[in-house]
Design a protein around this motif. Structure first.
Motif, PDB file in Angstrom:
ATOM      1  N   LEU A 170      45.409 -41.825  10.053  1.00  0.00           N
ATOM      2  CA  LEU A 170      44.208 -42.123   9.273  1.00  0.00           C
ATOM      3  C   LEU A 170      43.058 -42.534  10.181  1.00  0.00           C
ATOM      4  CD1 LEU A 170      45.742 -44.016   6.200  1.00  0.00           C
ATOM      5  CD2 LEU A 170      44.962 -41.652   6.324  1.00  0.00           C
ATOM      6  N   ILE A 171      43.363 -43.268  11.265  1.00  0.00           N
ATOM      7  CA  ILE A 171      42.315 -43.656  12.220  1.00  0.00           C
ATOM      8  C   ILE A 171      41.704 -42.405  12.843  1.00  0.00           C
ATOM      9  CG2 ILE A 171      41.904 -44.826  14.419  1.00  0.00           C
ATOM     10  CD1 ILE A 171      44.018 -46.888  13.569  1.00  0.00           C
ATOM     11  N   ARG A 172      42.540 -41.431  13.194  1.00  0.00           N
ATOM     12  CA  ARG A 172      42.017 -40.207  13.787  1.00  0.00           C
ATOM     13  C   ARG A 172      41.159 -39.449  12.781  1.00  0.00           C
ATOM     14  NH1 ARG A 172      47.337 -39.863  15.657  1.00  0.00           N
ATOM     15  NH2 ARG A 172      47.780 -38.219  14.127  1.00  0.00           N
ATOM     16  N   GLU A 173      41.587 -39.442  11.544  1.00  0.00           N
ATOM     17  CA  GLU A 173      40.801 -38.786  10.509  1.00  0.00           C
ATOM     18  C   GLU A 173      39.453 -39.464  10.325  1.00  0.00           C
ATOM     19  OE1 GLU A 173      40.094 -35.858   7.591  1.00  0.00           O
ATOM     20  OE2 GLU A 173      41.630 -36.022   9.148  1.00  0.00           O
TER      21      GLU A 173
ATOM     22  N   ASP B  79      37.894 -41.259  12.657  1.00  0.00           N
ATOM     23  CA  ASP B  79      37.068 -40.967  13.826  1.00  0.00           C
ATOM     24  C   ASP B  79      36.441 -39.576  13.740  1.00  0.00           C
ATOM     25  OD1 ASP B  79      37.758 -43.436  14.798  1.00  0.00           O
ATOM     26  OD2 ASP B  79      39.369 -42.672  16.109  1.00  0.00           O
ATOM     27  N   ARG B  80      37.123 -38.663  13.151  1.00  0.00           N
ATOM     28  CA  ARG B  80      36.635 -37.283  13.083  1.00  0.00           C
ATOM     29  C   ARG B  80      35.610 -37.107  11.973  1.00  0.00           C
ATOM     30  NH1 ARG B  80      38.099 -32.688  10.431  1.00  0.00           N
ATOM     31  NH2 ARG B  80      39.753 -33.799   9.336  1.00  0.00           N
TER      32      ARG B  80
ATOM     33  N   TYR C 157      34.857 -53.387   4.789  1.00  0.00           N
ATOM     34  CA  TYR C 157      36.167 -53.117   5.361  1.00  0.00           C
ATOM     35  C   TYR C 157      36.131 -51.748   6.013  1.00  0.00           C
ATOM     36  CZ  TYR C 157      37.616 -56.965   2.333  1.00  0.00           C
ATOM     37  OH  TYR C 157      37.726 -58.182   1.719  1.00  0.00           O
ATOM     38  N   ARG C 158      36.938 -51.630   7.068  1.00  0.00           N
ATOM     39  CA  ARG C 158      36.994 -50.343   7.761  1.00  0.00           C
ATOM     40  C   ARG C 158      37.795 -49.337   6.943  1.00  0.00           C
ATOM     41  NH1 ARG C 158      38.787 -49.233  14.091  1.00  0.00           N
ATOM     42  NH2 ARG C 158      38.564 -46.917  13.955  1.00  0.00           N
ATOM     43  N   PHE C 159      38.826 -49.839   6.264  1.00  0.00           N
ATOM     44  CA  PHE C 159      39.652 -48.941   5.438  1.00  0.00           C
ATOM     45  C   PHE C 159      39.763 -49.520   4.042  1.00  0.00           C
ATOM     46  CE2 PHE C 159      41.122 -47.871   9.701  1.00  0.00           C
ATOM     47  CZ  PHE C 159      41.143 -46.487   9.651  1.00  0.00           C
ATOM     48  N   VAL C 160      39.398 -48.718   3.053  1.00  0.00           N
ATOM     49  CA  VAL C 160      39.560 -49.070   1.642  1.00  0.00           C
ATOM     50  C   VAL C 160      40.661 -48.163   1.087  1.00  0.00           C
ATOM     51  CG1 VAL C 160      38.466 -49.233  -0.608  1.00  0.00           C
ATOM     52  CG2 VAL C 160      37.142 -49.739   1.453  1.00  0.00           C
ATOM     53  N   LEU C 161      41.783 -48.793   0.820  1.00  0.00           N
ATOM     54  CA  LEU C 161      42.955 -48.054   0.340  1.00  0.00           C
ATOM     55  C   LEU C 161      43.086 -48.264  -1.157  1.00  0.00           C
ATOM     56  CD1 LEU C 161      45.404 -49.076   3.212  1.00  0.00           C
ATOM     57  CD2 LEU C 161      43.938 -47.055   3.090  1.00  0.00           C
ATOM     58  N   VAL C 162      42.952 -47.185  -1.927  1.00  0.00           N
ATOM     59  CA  VAL C 162      42.926 -47.261  -3.389  1.00  0.00           C
ATOM     60  C   VAL C 162      44.259 -46.761  -3.953  1.00  0.00           C
ATOM     61  CG1 VAL C 162      41.680 -46.595  -5.467  1.00  0.00           C
ATOM     62  CG2 VAL C 162      40.441 -46.837  -3.312  1.00  0.00           C
ATOM     63  N   ASP C 163      44.888 -47.634  -4.757  1.00  0.00           N
ATOM     64  CA  ASP C 163      46.127 -47.259  -5.463  1.00  0.00           C
ATOM     65  C   ASP C 163      45.721 -46.520  -6.740  1.00  0.00           C
ATOM     66  OD1 ASP C 163      48.636 -47.005  -6.502  1.00  0.00           O
ATOM     67  OD2 ASP C 163      48.816 -49.096  -7.148  1.00  0.00           O
ATOM     68  N   VAL C 164      45.949 -45.182  -6.769  1.00  0.00           N
ATOM     69  CA  VAL C 164      45.498 -44.318  -7.866  1.00  0.00           C
ATOM     70  C   VAL C 164      46.649 -44.133  -8.864  1.00  0.00           C
ATOM     71  CG1 VAL C 164      44.547 -42.040  -8.407  1.00  0.00           C
ATOM     72  CG2 VAL C 164      43.892 -43.189  -6.291  1.00  0.00           C
TER      73      VAL C 164
END
Length: 714
Positions: free
Chosen positions: A487-490, A492-493, A589-596
């Protein structure tokens, strides 16, 4: 991140057996138990004997062929063979064979004590085996039993009676057809006698012996001859009358008949008289020579000469009149004869013509009778030929003949109980191998990451092991770091901060993965928040998290690990403001993780995923089918997010080995696993089978008390 090298288990017998140890043991035990009766029934060695008969494709004639006994095609011959094999087992043939054996001295009876005739016939029918020998004209009639004595007599009796019946019945309805032909033959003979008697009566009445069409009607010929004779007679009469009339008118005959003068001139008497008188004349003339007229001798001679001339003339006249009268009488007689002949012929013709109608009627009747008799004789000849065929050909070999009679068997045959036991054990082993492999081949669920590649068109972003032990949990933590790295690579891209984690169905592990990824990012020192947007199936672990109302959001001021979105029932409030809310969180936040919510179960899933640029489809291994995965891929492609990734969750390591377990062991030990060893694999498989057998017995023992308690309760 690396993926597995194969899609699912595939055809791997040892792996399938280890995966389904209890199924393997149960299959082996059930197959073995089902084979025990066959060992008992088929393991008994039996005596067997057979008779061989030939069913020819052509009728083996004695004198001549018959079209009704010809086979027009090979299929007709095969049908005939099938019919004959069924005829051997006919009840009347088996009954007569049993009675024949029972009446023979010093031969063991087929009928057992206490068994009636119908039961013995039924037992014989089920015991006899009648089969055509492939690629030949032969048919085997075989019988097997533990007692060798009654086998050959009963088979030979059945064969002989069958051959006798087959030869009698191969010309269908011979007796009835013969009786009908004989009856018809007697009728035709009586008909011939009646017609011949009537024809004889007509022949006697008409006076004719034959009545052929070629000869014609003799009565007509007789009348025709009478008419011809009448015409000839009339012509002769005309000729005779003309001759007579011409003779009367001219006094002379026609040139074809000798004239009167000629008749007179050739008359011998007149010529003799003339000769003597002429001699006298010559003497008188000679004597008158030198005499004068006055001489008395001269006058006397002259007078005598006159008398001679008068005598000749008188005799000539008389003869001429006699010839004339004779000729006239002859002409009159000829005329009278021709006239009388004409009258007689005319009278006969008149009589014949008066009876001509009856004669023609009777003659025609006689001709018809002759034709009818000839036709009846032809029919009699055909009937005679058919009767001769029945007499000569029904005693021929026909289609069937005996090739080899049955002999009393001297040695038992059969595999024996040991061989059948080994065959049953081998069959049980094969079934124990085939059933687990077939179960895996027929299993359409997702087992490994590569199983989802065909549906989505790209390999999964990562996969996570099923954490059911301390070792697997440790390995799962490492896999979570690998997924976080992806996910970090994604990010960054693409610069993407918001990721929606969506399971396909409830319980797919999306909520747990959201919390685990947030904890992993936190361990890595990266600010991340887990947002529960799954009102369809609330996770208790979000119960202590701050609740945010999307209609009037009040963002928490302090950093928090999780956030819960408000909703009613199974739906979020003001879900159209979810995107703006997530963008505000992405600023903190750097990552927002959503529980769908689960994609295939909740309608809010597609609305929620519209607000998440990046989507992680969480597919639960050994729970999702390939069809469900394909449907989910089509739904996600319809949403058209910026990025789609796939995570295969809860991948179960194969019992006793496999790629997943080797990776986990390599991670835990820090050493490369030893190369595959067949003996080690077999030993491990055996250990797992023993454990599976113990587990199966435990399950069975656990079922017994339940049933007993259930009966006691009842």
């Amino acid at each position: 991140m690396g993926t597995l090298s194969t899609a699912g288990i595939g055809i791997k017998p040892l792996v399938s057996i280890r995966q389904h140890a209890k199924l393997t043991v149960a299959t082996f035990a059930i197959t073995l138990l089902l084979g025990l009766p066959m060992i008992w029934l088929k393991g008994q060695p039996k005596y067997e004997t057979e008779a061989v008969i030939q069913i020819a494709p052509r009728y083996m004639k004695t004198l001549k062929d018959d079209n009704e006994l010809d086979f027009q095609s090979n299929s007709q011959y095969r049908q005939f063979v099938q019919q004959q094999t069924s005829t051997v087992l006919r009840e009347d043939i088996l009954r007569d064979a049993i009675r024949k054996v029972a009446s023979a001295p010093a031969v063991q009876r087929w009928q057992l004590p206490g068994e009636n005739e119908r039961q013995s016939i039924r037992r014989l029918r089920t015991s006899l085996l009648v089969l055509p020998v492939p690629d030949t004209y032969m048919v085997r009639i075989s019988l097997s039993s533990s007692d060798p004595q009654p086998l050959a007599p009963i088979i030979n009796a059945v064969t002989s009676i069958y051959l006798e019946r087959a030869r009698n019945e191969q010309v269908f309805g011979k007796d009835e057809r013969t009786a009908q032909l004989q009856k018809r033959q007697q009728q035709l003979l009586r008909d011939i006698d009646d017609k011949a008697e009537r024809r004889n009566q007509i022949a006697g009445e008409l006076g004719i012996a034959t009545f052929s069409e070629e000869a014609g009607n003799p009565y007509d010929k007789a009348i025709e001859r009478l008419r011809e004779a009448l015409a000839d007679a009339r012509i002769k009469r005309f000729d005779a009358e003309a001759r007579e009339k011409a003779f009367l008118q001219h006094g002379e005959t026609d040139p074809a008949v000798r004239s009167i003068l000629e008749s007179v001139s050739v008359d011998p008497g007149l010529n003799s008289l003339k000769a003597s008188l002429n001699n006298r004349r010559a003497q008188l003339v000679s004597g008158m020579a030198g005499l004068t007229e006055q001489h008395p001798g001269y006058q006397q001679s002259r007078q005598e000469l006159g008398e001679i001339d008068q005598e000749i003339s008188s005799q000539t006249g008389k003869l001429t009149q006699s010839v004339r009268s004779n000729l006239q009488s002859r002409f009159a007689t000829a005329t009278s004869q021709s006239r009388q002949l004409e009258q007689d012929i005319q009278a006969e013709l008149t009589r014949q013509e008066q009876s001509r109608g009856r004669f023609a009627t009777l003659f025609k009747e006689a001709q018809n009778l002759s034709a009818e008799i000839e036709q009846v004789r032809k029919e009699l000849d055909s009937i005679g030929e058919r009767l001769n065929f029945f007499t000569a050909e029904t005693g021929s070999l026909g289609f069937v003949r005996l090739v080899t009679a049955a002999q009393v068997p001297d040695l038992p045959q059969g595999p024996g109980k040991k061989k059948i036991f080994l065959m049953v054990v081998l069959a049980a082993l094969l079934a124990a191998i085939a059933v687990p492999v077939a179960r895996d081949l027929l299993d359409r669920r997702i087992h490994a990451p590569n199983d989802v590649s065909a549906s989505f068109g790209f390999p999964p972003l990562g996969w996570l092991i099923e954490a059911d032990s301390e070792d697997s949990r440790s390995f799962r933590c490492d896999q979570l770091r690998r997924l976080a790295s992806a996910l970090i690579r994604e990010q960054d891209r693409t610069g993407m901060h918001i990721f929606g984690l969506c399971a396909l169905q409830p319980g797919g592990g999306a909520s747990s993965l959201t919390l685990e990824l947030q904890a992993t990012f936190a361990q890595m020192g990266l600010p991340a928040i887990a947002v529960e947007a799954n009102a369809f199936n609330r996770d208790p672990r979000f119960a202590t998290a701050p609740e945010l109302e999307l209609a009037d959001p009040q963002m928490p001021q302090a950093a928090c690990a999780s956030l819960r979105l408000a909703g009613s029932g199974r739906h979020l409030h003001a879900i159209d403001r979810l995107g703006a809310c997530l963008q505000q969180l992405a600023q903190q936040y750097r990552f927002v993780l959503v529980d769908v919510p689960p994609l295939l179960a909740s309608g809010d899933a597609e609305l929620t995923l519209r607000a998440t640029p990046g989507i992680l489809a969480v597919i639960e291994a050994e729970a999702q089918g390939r069809g469900e995965v394909g449907r989910a891929a089509r739904l996600l492609q319809g949403i058209d997010p910026d990025s789609i990734g796939v995570v295969v969750n809860r991948v179960r390591p194969l019992d006793g080995g496999g790629y997943v377990r080797d990776l986990m062991n390599e991670f835990l030990t820090g050493r490369k696993p030893p190369p595959a060893n067949l003996l080690r694999e077999l030993r491990l498989t055996g250990v797992l089978l023993i454990k599976g057998a113990g587990a199966l017995l435990t399950d069975l023992r656990g079922q017994l008390p339940r049933r007993g308690a259930h009966h006691e309760t009842d």
